[in-house]
Design a protein around this motif. Structure first.
Motif, PDB file in Angstrom:
ATOM      1  N   TYR A   3       0.830  -1.251  -0.068  1.00  0.00           N
ATOM      2  CA  TYR A   3       0.241  -0.614   0.159  1.00  0.00           C
ATOM      3  C   TYR A   3       0.655   1.431   0.271  1.00  0.00           C
ATOM      4  O   TYR A   3       0.493   2.291  -0.803  1.00  0.00           O
ATOM      5  CB  TYR A   3      -1.099   0.524   1.793  1.00  0.00           C
ATOM      6  N   PHE A   6       0.830   3.708  -3.122  1.00  0.00           N
ATOM      7  CA  PHE A   6      -0.449   4.255  -3.380  1.00  0.00           C
ATOM      8  C   PHE A   6       0.095   5.178  -2.621  1.00  0.00           C
ATOM      9  O   PHE A   6      -0.797   6.262  -3.304  1.00  0.00           O
ATOM     10  CB  PHE A   6      -1.594   2.936  -3.481  1.00  0.00           C
ATOM     11  N   ALA A  10      -0.952   8.630  -4.046  1.00  0.00           N
ATOM     12  CA  ALA A  10      -2.068   9.928  -3.460  1.00  0.00           C
ATOM     13  C   ALA A  10      -1.818  10.991  -2.456  1.00  0.00           C
ATOM     14  O   ALA A  10      -2.712  12.192  -2.867  1.00  0.00           O
ATOM     15  CB  ALA A  10      -3.004   9.073  -2.309  1.00  0.00           C
ATOM     16  N   TYR A  13      -0.754  13.609  -5.396  1.00  0.00           N
ATOM     17  CA  TYR A  13      -1.968  13.987  -6.392  1.00  0.00           C
ATOM     18  C   TYR A  13      -1.963  14.806  -5.783  1.00  0.00           C
ATOM     19  O   TYR A  13      -2.415  15.871  -6.545  1.00  0.00           O
ATOM     20  CB  TYR A  13      -2.572  12.110  -6.684  1.00  0.00           C
ATOM     21  N   LEU A  49     -12.007  10.123  -4.789  1.00  0.00           N
ATOM     22  CA  LEU A  49     -11.489   9.384  -6.406  1.00  0.00           C
ATOM     23  C   LEU A  49     -10.827   8.825  -5.663  1.00  0.00           C
ATOM     24  O   LEU A  49     -10.335   7.209  -6.069  1.00  0.00           O
ATOM     25  CB  LEU A  49     -11.377  10.553  -7.183  1.00  0.00           C
ATOM     26  N   ILE A  50      -9.997   8.970  -4.652  1.00  0.00           N
ATOM     27  CA  ILE A  50      -8.608   8.512  -4.388  1.00  0.00           C
ATOM     28  C   ILE A  50      -9.195   7.273  -3.598  1.00  0.00           C
ATOM     29  O   ILE A  50      -8.625   5.958  -3.801  1.00  0.00           O
ATOM     30  CB  ILE A  50      -7.901   8.628  -3.519  1.00  0.00           C
ATOM     31  N   THR A  51      -9.943   6.887  -2.644  1.00  0.00           N
ATOM     32  CA  THR A  51     -10.143   6.024  -1.835  1.00  0.00           C
ATOM     33  C   THR A  51     -11.585   5.023  -2.593  1.00  0.00           C
ATOM     34  O   THR A  51     -10.882   3.336  -2.759  1.00  0.00           O
ATOM     35  CB  THR A  51     -11.970   7.057  -1.236  1.00  0.00           C
ATOM     36  N   SER A  52     -12.012   5.109  -3.881  1.00  0.00           N
ATOM     37  CA  SER A  52     -12.868   4.223  -4.567  1.00  0.00           C
ATOM     38  C   SER A  52     -11.236   3.586  -5.551  1.00  0.00           C
ATOM     39  O   SER A  52     -11.263   2.380  -5.941  1.00  0.00           O
ATOM     40  CB  SER A  52     -13.789   5.659  -5.520  1.00  0.00           C
ATOM     41  N   SER A  53     -10.781   4.202  -6.359  1.00  0.00           N
ATOM     42  CA  SER A  53      -9.524   4.082  -6.996  1.00  0.00           C
ATOM     43  C   SER A  53      -8.949   3.254  -5.808  1.00  0.00           C
ATOM     44  O   SER A  53      -8.472   2.175  -5.992  1.00  0.00           O
ATOM     45  CB  SER A  53      -8.485   4.855  -7.028  1.00  0.00           C
ATOM     46  N   PHE A  54      -8.146   3.371  -4.308  1.00  0.00           N
ATOM     47  CA  PHE A  54      -7.853   1.871  -3.591  1.00  0.00           C
ATOM     48  C   PHE A  54      -8.821   0.873  -3.683  1.00  0.00           C
ATOM     49  O   PHE A  54      -8.076  -0.391  -3.429  1.00  0.00           O
ATOM     50  CB  PHE A  54      -7.984   2.890  -2.655  1.00  0.00           C
ATOM     51  N   ARG A  56     -11.470  -0.269  -5.233  1.00  0.00           N
ATOM     52  CA  ARG A  56     -10.808  -1.005  -6.844  1.00  0.00           C
ATOM     53  C   ARG A  56      -9.752  -1.701  -7.173  1.00  0.00           C
ATOM     54  O   ARG A  56      -9.420  -2.790  -7.333  1.00  0.00           O
ATOM     55  CB  ARG A  56     -11.156  -0.011  -7.975  1.00  0.00           C
ATOM     56  N   ILE A  57      -8.880  -1.287  -6.531  1.00  0.00           N
ATOM     57  CA  ILE A  57      -6.916  -1.679  -6.546  1.00  0.00           C
ATOM     58  C   ILE A  57      -7.035  -2.895  -6.020  1.00  0.00           C
ATOM     59  O   ILE A  57      -6.765  -4.244  -6.221  1.00  0.00           O
ATOM     60  CB  ILE A  57      -5.895  -0.931  -6.575  1.00  0.00           C
TER      61      ILE A  57
END
Length: 60
Positions: A3, A6, A10, A13, A49-54, A56-57
Motif C-alpha cells: 500500500y 499507492f 495519493a 496527487y 476518487l482516491i478512496t474508490s481507486s484504492f 478497486r485496486i
C-alpha cells in the motif's frame, strides 16, 4: 507494504491538485471567503476518487 506506493502517489496527487486549485483561485480572483469552500469541495471529491481507486485496486 504494497500500500505504501499507492499512499505516496495519493499524497503527491492531492498536493498537486491543491497547488492547481490555489492557482485557479488566484487567476480567477476568487474572494478569500469563497476559497475555503472551493478547496473543501475539490479536496472531498479528490479524496472520494482516491478512496474508490484504492478499493478497486486492492479489493477486487
Amino acid at each position: 507494504m504494497v500500500y505504501l506506493p499507492f499512499l505516496l502517489f495519493a499524497s503527491i496527487y492531492l498536493f498537486v491538485i491543491n497547488t492547481m486549485t490555489n492557482s485557479l483561485c488566484i487567476q480567477k480572483e476568487i474572494p478569500e471567503e469563497k476559497q475555503a469552500k472551493v478547496f473543501r469541495t475539490i479536496n472531498v471529491l479528490i479524496t472520494i476518487l482516491i478512496t474508490s481507486s484504492f478499493v478497486r485496486i486492492f479489493f477486487t
